[in-house]
Design a protein around this motif. Structure first.
Motif, PDB file in Angstrom:
ATOM      1  N   UNK A 103       0.824  -1.204   0.000  1.00  0.00           N
ATOM      2  CA  UNK A 103       0.000   0.000   0.000  1.00  0.00           C
ATOM      3  C   UNK A 103       0.865   1.264   0.000  1.00  0.00           C
ATOM      4  N   UNK A 104       1.907   1.261   0.816  1.00  0.00           N
ATOM      5  CA  UNK A 104       2.797   2.429   0.884  1.00  0.00           C
ATOM      6  C   UNK A 104       3.495   2.642  -0.458  1.00  0.00           C
ATOM      7  N   UNK A 105       3.968   1.562  -1.057  1.00  0.00           N
ATOM      8  CA  UNK A 105       4.625   1.658  -2.369  1.00  0.00           C
ATOM      9  C   UNK A 105       3.692   2.309  -3.382  1.00  0.00           C
ATOM     10  N   UNK A 106       2.461   1.836  -3.476  1.00  0.00           N
ATOM     11  CA  UNK A 106       1.503   2.372  -4.440  1.00  0.00           C
ATOM     12  C   UNK A 106       1.198   3.845  -4.160  1.00  0.00           C
ATOM     13  N   UNK A 107       1.082   4.190  -2.885  1.00  0.00           N
ATOM     14  CA  UNK A 107       0.778   5.568  -2.498  1.00  0.00           C
ATOM     15  C   UNK A 107       1.919   6.509  -2.892  1.00  0.00           C
ATOM     16  N   UNK A 108       3.153   6.134  -2.550  1.00  0.00           N
ATOM     17  CA  UNK A 108       4.297   6.997  -2.858  1.00  0.00           C
ATOM     18  C   UNK A 108       4.530   7.090  -4.359  1.00  0.00           C
ATOM     19  N   UNK A 109       4.272   6.013  -5.068  1.00  0.00           N
ATOM     20  CA  UNK A 109       4.411   6.045  -6.517  1.00  0.00           C
ATOM     21  C   UNK A 109       3.407   7.025  -7.114  1.00  0.00           C
ATOM     22  N   UNK A 110       2.181   6.988  -6.599  1.00  0.00           N
ATOM     23  CA  UNK A 110       1.163   7.922  -7.084  1.00  0.00           C
ATOM     24  C   UNK A 110       1.564   9.367  -6.768  1.00  0.00           C
ATOM     25  N   UNK A 111       2.082   9.605  -5.563  1.00  0.00           N
ATOM     26  CA  UNK A 111       2.544  10.948  -5.222  1.00  0.00           C
ATOM     27  C   UNK A 111       3.674  11.394  -6.149  1.00  0.00           C
ATOM     28  N   UNK A 112       4.576  10.485  -6.477  1.00  0.00           N
ATOM     29  CA  UNK A 112       5.706  10.847  -7.349  1.00  0.00           C
ATOM     30  C   UNK A 112       5.216  11.244  -8.737  1.00  0.00           C
ATOM     31  N   UNK A 113       4.114  10.646  -9.191  1.00  0.00           N
ATOM     32  CA  UNK A 113       3.561  10.981 -10.495  1.00  0.00           C
ATOM     33  C   UNK A 113       2.876  12.344 -10.483  1.00  0.00           C
ATOM     34  N   UNK A 114       2.336  12.727  -9.341  1.00  0.00           N
ATOM     35  CA  UNK A 114       1.621  13.994  -9.219  1.00  0.00           C
ATOM     36  C   UNK A 114       2.594  15.155  -9.033  1.00  0.00           C
ATOM     37  N   UNK A 115       3.594  14.939  -8.187  1.00  0.00           N
ATOM     38  CA  UNK A 115       4.529  16.004  -7.841  1.00  0.00           C
ATOM     39  C   UNK A 115       5.598  16.163  -8.914  1.00  0.00           C
ATOM     40  N   UNK A 116       6.290  17.254  -8.850  1.00  0.00           N
ATOM     41  CA  UNK A 116       7.394  17.482  -9.773  1.00  0.00           C
ATOM     42  C   UNK A 116       8.688  17.703  -9.017  1.00  0.00           C
ATOM     43  N   UNK A 117       9.767  17.770  -9.758  1.00  0.00           N
ATOM     44  CA  UNK A 117      11.064  18.141  -9.212  1.00  0.00           C
ATOM     45  C   UNK A 117      11.575  17.228  -8.119  1.00  0.00           C
ATOM     46  N   UNK A 118      12.210  17.834  -7.128  1.00  0.00           N
ATOM     47  CA  UNK A 118      12.855  17.060  -6.062  1.00  0.00           C
ATOM     48  C   UNK A 118      11.848  16.307  -5.199  1.00  0.00           C
ATOM     49  N   UNK A 119      10.638  16.845  -5.037  1.00  0.00           N
ATOM     50  CA  UNK A 119       9.625  16.138  -4.255  1.00  0.00           C
ATOM     51  C   UNK A 119       9.233  14.824  -4.938  1.00  0.00           C
ATOM     52  N   UNK A 120       9.140  14.842  -6.256  1.00  0.00           N
ATOM     53  CA  UNK A 120       8.830  13.611  -6.998  1.00  0.00           C
ATOM     54  C   UNK A 120       9.959  12.603  -6.818  1.00  0.00           C
ATOM     55  N   UNK A 121      11.189  13.068  -6.835  1.00  0.00           N
ATOM     56  CA  UNK A 121      12.335  12.170  -6.641  1.00  0.00           C
ATOM     57  C   UNK A 121      12.324  11.551  -5.249  1.00  0.00           C
ATOM     58  N   UNK A 122      11.986  12.351  -4.254  1.00  0.00           N
ATOM     59  CA  UNK A 122      11.903  11.833  -2.881  1.00  0.00           C
ATOM     60  C   UNK A 122      10.833  10.758  -2.789  1.00  0.00           C
TER      61      UNK A 122
END
Length: 144
Positions: A103-122
């Motif tokens: 669940x955490x993996x899927x959530x963070x992956x979705x956040x990475x797709x939404x965010x840009x720049x360094x936040x997406x990388x994190x």
């Protein structure tokens, strides 16, 4: 759902994952001492994830980002709604950990797709770590 609620939910889930792995460390101490270090390392990584989100909350780093447009969709994620009873055995704990990590993996992956720049990388980095956690727990499960 507000951004602050989302971040507090993620912090709560990361804290629960930390506590789960600390419990795993205790179970392993008595049942499988060779696994103590695995649970200790995973707990430390979950603690780092929690601190990352505490920093994002405190610094208001996600305000003004595209994530605001997706709050309702993100609030439906299983990670934020995952309420599980405390496991009563090492096997239950590992099964629980595998589900939580997915669940955490899927959530963070979705956040990475939404965010840009360094936040997406994190978020991509954290998603990768959660995937590694799930893999480690899968190996532990197969060895039980």
């Amino acid at each position: 759902m507000k951004l602050e609620e989302l971040l507090k939910g993620v912090i709560r889930q990361e804290n629960e994952a930390y506590n789960l792995y600390k419990l795993g460390e205790a179970f392993a101490t008595y049942e499988r001492p060779e696994l103590v270090e695995v649970f200790r390392i995973l707990a430390e990584e979950e603690l780092r994830h929690r601190k990352t989100f505490e920093g994002l909350l405190k610094e208001k780093s996600l305000e003004g980002t595209r994530v605001i447009d997706y709050l309702e969709a993100l609030s439906l994620e299983p990670m934020l709604e995952d309420e599980r009873p405390e496991p009563s055995s090492l096997e239950e704990l590992v099964e629980d950990a595998i589900i939580r990590e997915k669940h955490a993996y899927e959530f963070y992956l979705k956040l990475s797709e939404i965010l840009g720049g360094s936040l997406a990388q994190i978020m991509r980095m954290m998603a990768g770590e959660e995937l590694k956690h799930a893999y480690r727990m899968r190996l532990v499960y197969e060895g039980l």
